[in-house]
Design an enzyme around this catalytic site. Structure first.
Site, PDB file in Angstrom:
ATOM      1  N   HIS A  40      -7.388   1.920  11.053  1.00  0.00           N
ATOM      2  CA  HIS A  40      -6.436   3.024  11.117  1.00  0.00           C
ATOM      3  C   HIS A  40      -6.723   3.940  12.311  1.00  0.00           C
ATOM      4  CE1 HIS A  40      -6.234   2.613   6.421  1.00  0.00           C
ATOM      5  NE2 HIS A  40      -5.575   1.645   7.045  1.00  0.00           N
ATOM      6  N   PRO A  41      -6.855   3.404  13.516  1.00  0.00           N
ATOM      7  CA  PRO A  41      -7.136   4.282  14.663  1.00  0.00           C
ATOM      8  C   PRO A  41      -5.923   5.148  14.998  1.00  0.00           C
ATOM      9  CG  PRO A  41      -6.698   2.060  15.431  1.00  0.00           C
ATOM     10  CD  PRO A  41      -6.745   1.992  13.927  1.00  0.00           C
TER      11      PRO A  41
END
Length: 550
Positions: A466-467
């Site tokens: 989930h960058p």
């Protein structure tokens, strides 16, 4: 080639944006480095571990050696295919908590509070829940959202154990009340992955105003302070796709800052090191990198009811054949069918720990536990204070960037993960799950002290993929902001960023949902048609949050 709008990237936000711009009658070219999403590895939900490990569909990024994780390099999958990461992700649908967006506004993202974004979530959704939809949900949008059948008794036992531990049961964590345990939602429709490509891009192409151009975007072309096109490589040749109105970068939290920096937009000193002419000194480009980390807490099963019995060539073949013939069966689910959101301690206003329950003990790379039948929960804190960066590795636009998350660089990260493990063990010790548990696989019953848990965390923590945050949205006078609240790049006209890189702070849960919302909302900013009316609906917040952990 030219169009009204040129979008770099066909991922979650880019596809939604292309759909809305094309719907409004504009000519849109979407530049995508990857190829087709045809084939069972992407379209069959249960095959989710395959595409994110295939070079055909994934950019193959890795972090630099992470100094607080013993120098481990963590995989950072990003989709290189139409639909982007929505074509290789776990298909879990989470909007994020209402307070996430209120926090965005407090950080300078005016007009992005929960009241502002909720109408866009409802516009994009086609919700197929078990209950009558509330006014918090949408039922006519392009994005189908469904729930798994929860045929395996472990799914409901997990929810019941959360309740037995004193937590709420929420019937819809994407509705009014996120906090609690309940059924998990997925972007799956009629047995297929319902990616941004299936929901938005392919329908937009069929309508005629949107086309995909398969090429590698090198940089944005800027003339006299205005973005006028995109330089691409295709078939070994460099060419320029011209934009008559605007260029929009929607290339992911990793590739978006890379493209901006190669275009001369970014930290001046770093660009000078790379020999790149500085057009706009924006030190926030590539900074503020955030992610969610998670652990797999695994338990050996006392009954042979898990998916392990299918974890062989024959079993996988049967599931695949049933799915190919009927679109149904175990292949039609991502197997994340129940979940939980809890607060780690009193004084935390809204959940900061997330759970994905899975009825098999297995890793994302598809390797099953050696202990046979088992199950696991993916869990971790949601709001780490650690921040990293994306920088250029070389002046060559084809070279991968340097990615350093600085995972676990804050002392609070270690405390939060230890708390998460201990709270999770308490949940799994409750009566509803007890008949199904033979033993704890990992961390294992011997790991009890802070030192033991820290060692386990250091060796086993993984990215939840989930960058976000590397082109942060904020006020125009904020020196670290890259885009303003209308997603216009500060310092360059005719250029916007529309993807998860604009998030000031990571949201609660998986990022596909809020990324699509970003594309939906950005379309109205770009079209200048006025924003959807703000909602007056209020989220449920535990009234005892100041004094009670649950």
């Amino acid at each position: 080639m030219q169009a009204d709008y040129v979008i770099i990237g066909s991922g979650s936000a880019g596809s939604a944006l292309a759909y809305r711009l094309g719907e409004a009658g504009h000519r849109v070219v979407v530049i995508e480095a990857g190829g087709t999403d045809a084939g069972p590895f992407i379209q069959m939900p249960a095959a989710l571990s395959y595409p994110m490990n295939m070079a055909r569909y994934d950019w193959g990024f890795q972090s630099e050696p992470e100094p607080y994780l013993g120098g481990r390099r963590l995989a950072t999958p990003r989709g290189r295919v139409i639909g982007g990461s929505s074509s290789i992700n776990g298909m879990v649908y989470v909007r994020g908590h209402a307070r996430d967006f209120d926090t965005w506004e407090a950080m300078g993202a005016q007009g992005w509070a929960y009241a502002d974004v909720l109408p866009y979530f409802t516009r994009m959704e086609n919700w197929h829940g078990e209950d009558t939809p509330s006014e918090f949900r949408g039922t006519s949008g392009p994005l189908h959202i469904t729930r798994g059948p929860r045929h395996n008794p472990l799914f409901d036992a997990f929810i019941a154990s959360g309740k037995a531990a004193g937590y709420n049961v929420t019937q819809d964590y994407n509705g009014q009340a996120q906090e609690g345990f309940g059924p998990m939602e997925a972007t799956i429709w009629q047995g297929r992955r319902w990616s941004a490509a299936n929901a938005y891009l392919k329908p937009a192409i069929k309508k005629g105003n949107v086309q995909v151009y398969h090429a590698l975007a090198r940089k944005v072309v800027v003339e006299e302070g205005r973005a006028v096109g995109v330089e691409v490589t295709r078939g070994g040749k460099i060419e320029v796709i011209r934009a008559e109105r605007e260029v929009i970068v929607a290339a992911s939290t990793i590739n978006t800052p890379k493209i901006l920096m190669h275009s001369g937009i970014g930290p001046a000193a770093h660009l000078a090191e790379m020999g790149i002419t500085v057009l706009a000194d924006r030190p926030g480009v590539g900074a503020n990198l955030q992610d969610h980390l998670e652990l797999y807490l695994q338990f050996a099963a006392s009954q042979p009811i898990t998916l392990y019995k299918y974890w062989n060539l024959w079993g996988k073949g049967l599931i695949g054949a049933q799915w190919l013939l009927t679109g149904k069966g175990l292949g039609a689910s991502n197997q994340f069918e129940s979940c939980g959101f809890i607060r780690s301690k009193a004084g935390i206003e809204y959940p900061d720990i997330q759970y994905h329950f899975l009825p098999i003990a297995v890793r994302y790379d598809g390797k099953a536990s050696a202990h046979g039948h088992g199950f696991q929960v993916h869990t971790g804190p949601m709001r780490s204070k650690s921040r990293g960066s994306v920088t250029l590795r070389s002046p060559d636009p084809a070279a991968p960037p340097k990615i350093l998350f600085n995972y676990m660089s804050e002392a609070s990260d270690w405390e939060d993960f230890r708390t998460t493990i201990r709270l999770t063990r308490e949940i799994f010790a409750q009566t509803p799950l007890a008949p199904y548990i033979k033993a704890e696989i990992q961390p294992g019953p011997a790991a009890q002290s802070d030192e033991d848990l820290n060692a386990f965390i250091k060796d086993h923590v993984e990215s939840a993929y989930h960058p976000c945050g590397t082109s942060r949205m904020g006020r125009r006078d904020d020196p670290m902001a890259v885009v303003d609240p209308e997603l216009r790049v500060i310092g360059v006209d005719g250029l916007r960023v529309v993807d998860s890189s604009i998030f000031p702070q990571v949201t609660n849960g998986n990022l596909n949902g809020p990324s699509i919302m970003t594309g939906e909302k950005a379309a109205d900013h770009i079209l200048g048609k006025g924003m959807l009316a703000r909602s007056n609906l209020e989220p449920w917040i535990n009234p005892n949050w100041r004094t009670s952990q649950r």
